[in-house]
Design an enzyme around this catalytic site. Structure first.
Site, PDB file in Angstrom:
ATOM      1  N   HIS A 264       0.848  -1.283   0.013  1.00 23.98           N
ATOM      2  CA  HIS A 264       0.111  -0.110  -0.073  1.00 23.98           C
ATOM      3  C   HIS A 264       0.833   1.250   0.168  1.00 23.98           C
ATOM      4  O   HIS A 264       0.682   2.356  -0.892  1.00 23.98           O
ATOM      5  CB  HIS A 264      -0.878   0.204   1.174  1.00 23.98           C
ATOM      6  CG  HIS A 264      -1.823   1.093   1.332  1.00 23.98           C
ATOM      7  ND1 HIS A 264      -3.180   1.071   0.888  1.00 23.98           N
ATOM      8  CD2 HIS A 264      -1.620   2.436   1.575  1.00 23.98           C
ATOM      9  CE1 HIS A 264      -3.743   2.299   1.145  1.00 23.98           C
ATOM     10  NE2 HIS A 264      -2.812   2.938   1.749  1.00 23.98           N
ATOM     11  N   GLU A 265       1.746   1.438   0.924  1.00 31.51           N
ATOM     12  CA  GLU A 265       2.678   2.522   1.089  1.00 31.51           C
ATOM     13  C   GLU A 265       3.550   2.611  -0.005  1.00 31.51           C
ATOM     14  O   GLU A 265       3.802   3.685  -0.557  1.00 31.51           O
ATOM     15  CB  GLU A 265       3.455   2.450   2.378  1.00 31.51           C
ATOM     16  CG  GLU A 265       2.458   2.727   3.752  1.00 31.51           C
ATOM     17  CD  GLU A 265       1.394   3.636   3.588  1.00 31.51           C
ATOM     18  OE1 GLU A 265       1.432   4.592   3.277  1.00 31.51           O
ATOM     19  OE2 GLU A 265       0.468   3.354   4.305  1.00 31.51           O
ATOM     20  N   GLU A 294      -5.061   7.722  -2.981  1.00 28.07           N
ATOM     21  CA  GLU A 294      -5.543   6.380  -2.279  1.00 28.07           C
ATOM     22  C   GLU A 294      -5.693   5.648  -3.552  1.00 28.07           C
ATOM     23  O   GLU A 294      -5.557   4.223  -3.327  1.00 28.07           O
ATOM     24  CB  GLU A 294      -6.595   6.709  -1.641  1.00 28.07           C
ATOM     25  CG  GLU A 294      -7.071   5.740  -0.564  1.00 28.07           C
ATOM     26  CD  GLU A 294      -5.855   5.401   0.640  1.00 28.07           C
ATOM     27  OE1 GLU A 294      -4.958   6.228   0.731  1.00 28.07           O
ATOM     28  OE2 GLU A 294      -6.011   4.392   1.258  1.00 28.07           O
TER      29      GLU A 294
END
Ligand code: ZN
Length: 501
Positions: A264-265, A294
């Site tokens: 995700h990051e 996002e």
């Protein structure tokens, strides 16, 4: 014009440098700072933030913007300079509209509320924090009033995080999305949930970190211009194009925690690392919005990182790394485990299907609170009712209900949540467009290659920074207005194979 433009850029660069220094202090606070540093660090951050605010609100910036603008109108326009002026003016004007007395009042209120929340949540004591939250709603309305006129009182708060979006556009999208998600979730949770015990064994921390970093590197996260450290709540932060860092949290007894937070990051970081180098240290050199950001993290985490082709490529190496734990677990079992759908109380632990419902509910409450339709003291009960309607379960405590997210206790009520669900919608729409342009993409992923996908994202999304409003960027990249269809199609295809829907 060239002189004015050069001095405008120099001033904007100074603002950027102060912001970057503050980000570095915040990164340090969340990773290595000894607890004894907390008091002074708070003061140092407040000083830097005040200096940064004064820089961008400086009337001289306003005058330079007017001069450059006038020159552009005479025909010296390049699209990049025009965009720079537009975005810098937006930042400058937003900074000047909010009186500094309000900035200090809200900063103090926010710090007190956050402090109280860290105790109220474990003690399950909403009544204790209720008066503070009432004040937050009032201050959020006051903040919005600085940007009047508006159509809905939440609009200025939404516009802060997701420029160009407002309550009516987001509400319309979310109403449609909820109509699709509620029956989907009901159908998927009507059968016994997938067996995910394989994820909850003991996995050595350093092996977990090494595996996550290997995947992030394969995605295209450049470790020469980045690094990963451990923290409590994973995040990405950028100090310059040459230094974009990610953080993660490792749990020996839960393989998914570090793995998926790293993917995700890394998605957030790859976005920042691929912004046009000429935008460096200018207001254009950042992600376009909370939602677009996002979309990038969720795309790599979910559409790639929880897909079957991806694990066909990488499950054998994960098994090799953890032979005792996963040697006898089939790819199919692992795939179902990482895509388990279940009704759950906590947003941050939710699977990708139910996640949207958690977000939409919070967004609706923000509008109701700001409109005065819902009183803060009635929020816990409203939370339970809505949860029953959307999920078919009810939290037993407010700690697992209205007190669970930090956002309302560490910031405004309004604008805090929509980006998470917009990001999901956008992630599917971007991915669909990338596959349309490169039909071979799933096969590339299956062989562990991501250059084409990353290249498509860099060209169509990343490099533009803040050149375009989020809605424009989506339309430019995908040829379609932002909508729910690609996301729903993605869920139906993927989960139709796993669940009776
Ligand atoms: Zn994120």
């Amino acid at each position: 014009m060239q002189d004015d433009l050069a001095s405008l850029k120099a001033r904007l660069r100074e603002h950027n440098d102060l912001e970057s220094a503050a980000s570095l202090l915040r990164w340090d606070q969340a990773t290595y700072m000894p607890s004894g540093g907390a008091g002074a660090r708070g003061r140092q951050l407040a000083t830097l933030e005040r200096l940064a605010h004064d820089r961008i609100a400086d009337p001289e910036i306003g005058q330079l913007l007017d001069k450059v603008d006038a020159a552009l109108r005479r025909g010296d326009e390049t699209p990049t300079t025009a965009a720079l002026v537009r975005v810098a003016r937006r930042d400058h004007e937003r900074a000047t509209r909010v009186p500094s007395a309000f900035v200090s009042e809200f900063a103090n209120h926010r710090a007190e509320t956050y402090e109280l929340w860290t105790r109220a949540r474990p003690e399950n004591d909403f009544s204790r924090i209720c008066p503070k939250l009432e004040k937050t709603v009032e201050l959020s309305r006051t903040y919005a009033s600085f940007f009047a006129p508006y159509e809905h009182v939440a609009d200025p708060l939404i516009d802060d995080a997701d420029p160009g979006m407002n309550a009516s556009t987001v509400r319309a999208l979310f109403a449609e999305l909820r109509r699709e998600l509620v029956p989907l979730v009901r159908a998927m949770t009507s059968v016994p949930p997938a067996d995910d015990r394989c994820l909850f064994q003991t996995f050595a921390e350093e092996d977990q970190l090494a595996f996550g970093q290997m995947l992030a590197g394969r995605f295209g996260y450049d470790f020469v211009r980045g690094r990963q450290d451990k923290t409590h709540h994973p995040f990405m932060t950028k100090f310059s194009l040459g230094d974009v860092r990610i953080t993660t949290r490792v749990r020996a007894d839960d393989l998914s925690e570090a793995l998926f937070s790293t993917l995700h990051e890394a998605g957030h970081a790859i976005y920042e690392q691929n912004i046009d180098v000429s935008f460096e240290a200018s207001p254009l050199g950042q992600g376009a919005s909370a939602g677009i950001h996002e979309s990038q993290s969720r795309l790599w985490e979910n559409l790639v990182g929880r897909s079957r082709p991806f694990w066909k490529a990488f499950y054998p190496s994960l098994q090799k790394l953890f032979p005792g734990q996963l040697g006898a677990v089939s790819l199919e079992t692992f795939y179902r485990a990482i895509n388990k759908v279940a009704r759950s109380l906590i947003r941050t632990n939710a699977d990708e299907v139910t996640y949207g419902l958690h977000v939409i509910m919070r967004f609706d409450f923000e509008l109701d609170l700001l409109e005065g339709k819902l009183a803060v003291r009635d929020l816990p009960e409203a939370w339970r009712e809505r949860f029953r309607a959307d999920f078919g379960i009810v939290p037993e405590t407010d700690s697992d209900g209205v007190l669970q997210d930090v956002h309302w206790y560490d910031g405004f009520v309004g604008g805090a949540f929509q980006g998470y669900a917009l990001g999901n919608l956008m992630s599917a729409q971007f991915f669909e467009a990338a596959v349309m342009a490169h039909p071979d993409l799933p096969h590339e992923i299956e062989s562990g290659r991501f250059d084409t996908l990353r290249g498509w994202l860099a060209t169509n999304v990343h490099r533009h920074g803040r050149m375009y409003l989020p809605a424009e960027l989506v339309e430019k990249a995908t040829g379609k207005e932002l909508g729910i269809a690609p996301y729903i199609a993605y869920l139906r295809t993927k989960y139709g194979e796993l669940y009776p829907i």
